[in-house]
Design a protein around this motif. Structure first.
Motif, PDB file in Angstrom:
ATOM      1  N   ASP A   1      37.688  63.029  12.469  1.00  0.00           N
ATOM      2  CA  ASP A   1      37.067  63.745  11.352  1.00  0.00           C
ATOM      3  C   ASP A   1      36.724  65.177  11.737  1.00  0.00           C
ATOM      4  O   ASP A   1      36.915  66.114  10.961  1.00  0.00           O
ATOM      5  N   ASP A   2      36.210  65.349  12.937  1.00  0.00           N
ATOM      6  CA  ASP A   2      35.816  66.688  13.371  1.00  0.00           C
ATOM      7  C   ASP A   2      37.026  67.579  13.645  1.00  0.00           C
ATOM      8  O   ASP A   2      37.028  68.763  13.299  1.00  0.00           O
ATOM      9  N   LEU A   3      38.064  67.013  14.242  1.00  0.00           N
ATOM     10  CA  LEU A   3      39.237  67.811  14.590  1.00  0.00           C
ATOM     11  C   LEU A   3      40.172  68.025  13.406  1.00  0.00           C
ATOM     12  O   LEU A   3      40.933  68.994  13.373  1.00  0.00           O
ATOM     13  N   ALA A   4      40.151  67.121  12.419  1.00  0.00           N
ATOM     14  CA  ALA A   4      40.894  67.258  11.166  1.00  0.00           C
ATOM     15  C   ALA A   4      42.371  67.615  11.370  1.00  0.00           C
ATOM     16  O   ALA A   4      42.823  68.688  10.962  1.00  0.00           O
ATOM     17  N   PRO A   5      43.158  66.741  11.997  1.00  0.00           N
ATOM     18  CA  PRO A   5      44.575  67.066  12.218  1.00  0.00           C
ATOM     19  C   PRO A   5      45.311  67.288  10.898  1.00  0.00           C
ATOM     20  O   PRO A   5      45.120  66.549   9.925  1.00  0.00           O
ATOM     21  N   GLU A   6      46.173  68.309  10.875  1.00  0.00           N
ATOM     22  CA  GLU A   6      46.948  68.595   9.672  1.00  0.00           C
ATOM     23  C   GLU A   6      47.943  67.479   9.381  1.00  0.00           C
ATOM     24  O   GLU A   6      48.129  67.083   8.228  1.00  0.00           O
ATOM     25  N   LEU A   7      48.592  66.936  10.433  1.00  0.00           N
ATOM     26  CA  LEU A   7      49.557  65.859  10.302  1.00  0.00           C
ATOM     27  C   LEU A   7      49.170  64.723  11.237  1.00  0.00           C
ATOM     28  O   LEU A   7      48.626  64.958  12.326  1.00  0.00           O
ATOM     29  N   ILE A   8      49.464  63.514  10.823  1.00  0.00           N
ATOM     30  CA  ILE A   8      49.252  62.338  11.666  1.00  0.00           C
ATOM     31  C   ILE A   8      50.576  61.595  11.765  1.00  0.00           C
ATOM     32  O   ILE A   8      51.282  61.425  10.766  1.00  0.00           O
ATOM     33  N   THR A   9      50.932  61.172  12.974  1.00  0.00           N
ATOM     34  CA  THR A   9      52.140  60.385  13.163  1.00  0.00           C
ATOM     35  C   THR A   9      51.783  59.097  13.899  1.00  0.00           C
ATOM     36  O   THR A   9      50.783  59.021  14.621  1.00  0.00           O
ATOM     37  N   GLY A  10      52.613  58.091  13.719  1.00  0.00           N
ATOM     38  CA  GLY A  10      52.402  56.809  14.384  1.00  0.00           C
ATOM     39  C   GLY A  10      53.471  55.837  13.942  1.00  0.00           C
ATOM     40  O   GLY A  10      54.481  56.220  13.354  1.00  0.00           O
ATOM     41  N   ASP A  11      53.246  54.556  14.195  1.00  0.00           N
ATOM     42  CA  ASP A  11      54.116  53.523  13.672  1.00  0.00           C
ATOM     43  C   ASP A  11      53.319  52.698  12.670  1.00  0.00           C
ATOM     44  O   ASP A  11      52.106  52.870  12.552  1.00  0.00           O
ATOM     45  N   PRO A  12      53.964  51.821  11.902  1.00  0.00           N
ATOM     46  CA  PRO A  12      53.210  51.076  10.887  1.00  0.00           C
ATOM     47  C   PRO A  12      52.013  50.315  11.422  1.00  0.00           C
ATOM     48  O   PRO A  12      50.980  50.220  10.740  1.00  0.00           O
ATOM     49  N   ILE A  13      52.117  49.794  12.638  1.00  0.00           N
ATOM     50  CA  ILE A  13      50.988  49.037  13.193  1.00  0.00           C
ATOM     51  C   ILE A  13      49.807  49.956  13.485  1.00  0.00           C
ATOM     52  O   ILE A  13      48.664  49.702  13.062  1.00  0.00           O
TER      53      ILE A  13
ATOM     54  N   PRO B   1      44.864  63.753   6.134  1.00  0.00           N
ATOM     55  CA  PRO B   1      45.839  64.766   6.558  1.00  0.00           C
ATOM     56  C   PRO B   1      46.698  65.210   5.379  1.00  0.00           C
ATOM     57  O   PRO B   1      46.667  64.601   4.296  1.00  0.00           O
ATOM     58  N   ARG B   2      47.498  66.234   5.598  1.00  0.00           N
ATOM     59  CA  ARG B   2      48.406  66.694   4.546  1.00  0.00           C
ATOM     60  C   ARG B   2      49.612  65.770   4.411  1.00  0.00           C
ATOM     61  O   ARG B   2      50.223  65.690   3.345  1.00  0.00           O
ATOM     62  N   ALA B   3      49.957  65.079   5.496  1.00  0.00           N
ATOM     63  CA  ALA B   3      51.048  64.110   5.457  1.00  0.00           C
ATOM     64  C   ALA B   3      50.941  63.198   6.664  1.00  0.00           C
ATOM     65  O   ALA B   3      50.337  63.554   7.688  1.00  0.00           O
ATOM     66  N   ILE B   4      51.527  62.001   6.544  1.00  0.00           N
ATOM     67  CA  ILE B   4      51.619  61.036   7.638  1.00  0.00           C
ATOM     68  C   ILE B   4      53.089  60.737   7.873  1.00  0.00           C
ATOM     69  O   ILE B   4      53.853  60.521   6.927  1.00  0.00           O
ATOM     70  N   LEU B   5      53.494  60.756   9.132  1.00  0.00           N
ATOM     71  CA  LEU B   5      54.871  60.460   9.504  1.00  0.00           C
ATOM     72  C   LEU B   5      54.892  59.162  10.298  1.00  0.00           C
ATOM     73  O   LEU B   5      54.215  59.043  11.327  1.00  0.00           O
ATOM     74  N   SER B   6      55.658  58.192   9.831  1.00  0.00           N
ATOM     75  CA  SER B   6      55.802  56.913  10.514  1.00  0.00           C
ATOM     76  C   SER B   6      57.167  56.840  11.168  1.00  0.00           C
ATOM     77  O   SER B   6      58.193  57.121  10.537  1.00  0.00           O
ATOM     78  N   THR B   7      57.187  56.481  12.440  1.00  0.00           N
ATOM     79  CA  THR B   7      58.441  56.388  13.179  1.00  0.00           C
ATOM     80  C   THR B   7      58.492  55.064  13.938  1.00  0.00           C
ATOM     81  O   THR B   7      57.559  54.270  13.890  1.00  0.00           O
TER      82      THR B   7
END
Length: 455
Positions: free
Chosen positions: A224-236, A250-256
């Motif tokens: 919350d404090d750092l407020a990343p613009e984008l977050i990435t991860g896998d579905p889990i 975030p502005r968008a989430i990328l799942s890989t």
């Protein structure tokens, strides 16, 4: 010579780092809610490297996709000729194929790379900054992927291309956190870094496993404090993130890394109020395609990656039919791919002016025997599971017909059982829920042998 260090930060990993960039790294590490960062990483890009990557990204964002150069999906792009000549001339594994037409060239696969990946590294390339990524893989072939700081930085071009389809354009600035890579594993790499191509915006890789934090309640206030613009991860990991009392969106989430079901995507979009991008990616080739619901499939992303759809014998299928995704080219000069069979399956079509993978699924198709003797394709199972919020699942049929499904997610077992019974009938069905998987799994398996068509 000993590496230059400051508060545990390897300054050699950040050439020409500014005072603002160093201050951000210290803040990420020393934040009162920060996790235990177990590893060191950095962009390692000189000013010359940064200029080269910036030029590459600008070109990659506007270059036409090869399958759009001609209305014929099988018309090969002009750059392919030079690429194949380089392979014949410089890549030890490919020497001796001078007289062969492209479609006559033998295919390769992960097992070939696993036996001796050095045979695929072109002669003459500098090796002093080589990076070796280790990947276990679910196919039984562990692999070392040769790479380079330039290659790692080039990933941004294709992530940006994917984001642009959703009208998201990264804008994190100096002193801000651009990307948070989220893991949720027993162990995973964790580090802080900077992106010199975005004014030294920050990047973190964290593990949500409670043992990696001073206080199990720290992840939410930290993010919350750092407020990343984008977050990435896998579905889990993203489903674990969604369960936290996190206020930041975030502005968008990328799942890989893994297939994402529509139910998971929709749940994450509702939770974080932003687009959630399902990116088809692999260590050998990077980001290949991104799911676009409007086009009903995964839109290709790389201008210099040629994609074929092949049958089991290595021949191209009829346009629009399903087959194995096979790659040539790519953006990693240290691992040029030539007719590389991925083990993933789809058909390829042009939809609304873009090349799209339809019905993407990993591993060869499996058919399940229904209680009344019909054969059901695993694609039908995948479609039936789409409404459920399953981060990951497997389905196995025993020789006696009994079914076992294991999953990670929030869906009710009885609801899943009802859907499976509608498709496969009154077989005994065992369903178990829990965090039971490694990073990758073979999703569909059966002990009932039956010839399978990949059409």
């Amino acid at each position: 010579m000993a590496a230059a260090m400051e508060q545990g930060i390897h300054l050699d990993y950040f050439p020409d780092i500014s005072a603002t960039g160093l201050a951000l790294l210290k803040r990420l590490i020393c934040h009162p809610h920060a996790p235990y960062y177990r590893n060191q990483s950095g962009h390692r890009l000189s000013r010359a490297h940064q200029a080269a990557v910036s030029a590459y990204i600008q070109q990659a964002l506007i270059a036409p996709l090869p399958h759009l150069i001609s209305s014929n999906l099988k018309a090969q792009p002009a750059w392919l000729t030079d690429f194949l000549a380089m392979c014949r001339r410089d890549v030890p594994y490919f020497l001796g194929n001078d007289a062969l037409d492209f479609l006559q060239l033998p295919t390769t696969c992960r097992a070939d790379l696993s036996r001796d990946v050095t045979q695929f590294v072109p002669n003459g390339l500098p090796l002093d900054e080589l990076i070796a990524f280790s990947t276990s893989g679910s196919s039984g072939h562990p692999l070392i992927v040769p790479s380079h700081p330039l290659v790692a930085a080039r990933y941004q071009a294709f992530h940006r291309r994917a984001l642009a389809l959703f009208n998201v354009f990264p804008a994190a600035a100096s002193g801000q956190l651009g990307v948070a890579l989220i893991g949720a594993q027993q162990r995973c790499f964790s580090y802080v870094s900077l992106n010199p191509l975005q004014n030294e915006a920050g990047l973190i890789k964290i593990n949500l496993n409670p043992s990696e934090w001073r206080d199990p309640l720290d992840p939410a206030p930290y993010l919350d404090d750092l407020a990343p613009e984008l977050i990435t991860g896998d579905p889990i990991s993203l489903m674990v993130l969604a369960a936290l009392p996190l206020r930041h969106c975030p502005r968008a989430i990328l799942s890989t890394s893994m297939q994402m079901l529509a139910g998971v995507r929709q749940k994450l979009e509702a939770r974080f109020h932003c687009p959630v991008l399902d990116i088809y990616s692999m260590n050998e080739a990077g980001p290949i395609a991104v799911y676009d619901a409007a086009r009903g499939g995964h839109v290709l992303l790389q201008p210099w990656l040629w994609l074929e759809i092949l049958d089991a014998t290595g021949r191209e299928v009829v346009q629009g039919e399903r087959g194995e995704i096979t790659l040539t080219g790519g953006f990693n000069p240290w691992l040029p791919l030539r007719r590389y069979r991925t083990g993933d399956y789809a058909s390829l079509q042009i939809r609304d002016g873009l090349p799209v993978l339809i019905g993407l699924s990993g591993r060869p198709p499996v058919r399940f025997k229904s209680f009344d003797g019909r054969w059901v394709n695993n694609v039908d199972i995948s479609q039936a599971m789409q409404p459920f919020a399953l981060a990951q699942f497997t389905l196995h049929q025993a020789a006696n017909g009994a079914l076992e499904m294991r999953y990670v997610g929030t869906a009710a077992p009885d609801a899943i059982r009802q859907v499976l019974q509608q498709i496969l009938g009154e077989w005994a069905i065992q369903i178990s829920e829990g965090t039971i998987f490694k990073d990758k799994v073979i999703q569909y398996t059966s002990d009932i042998l039956e010839p399978v068509s990949i059409k």
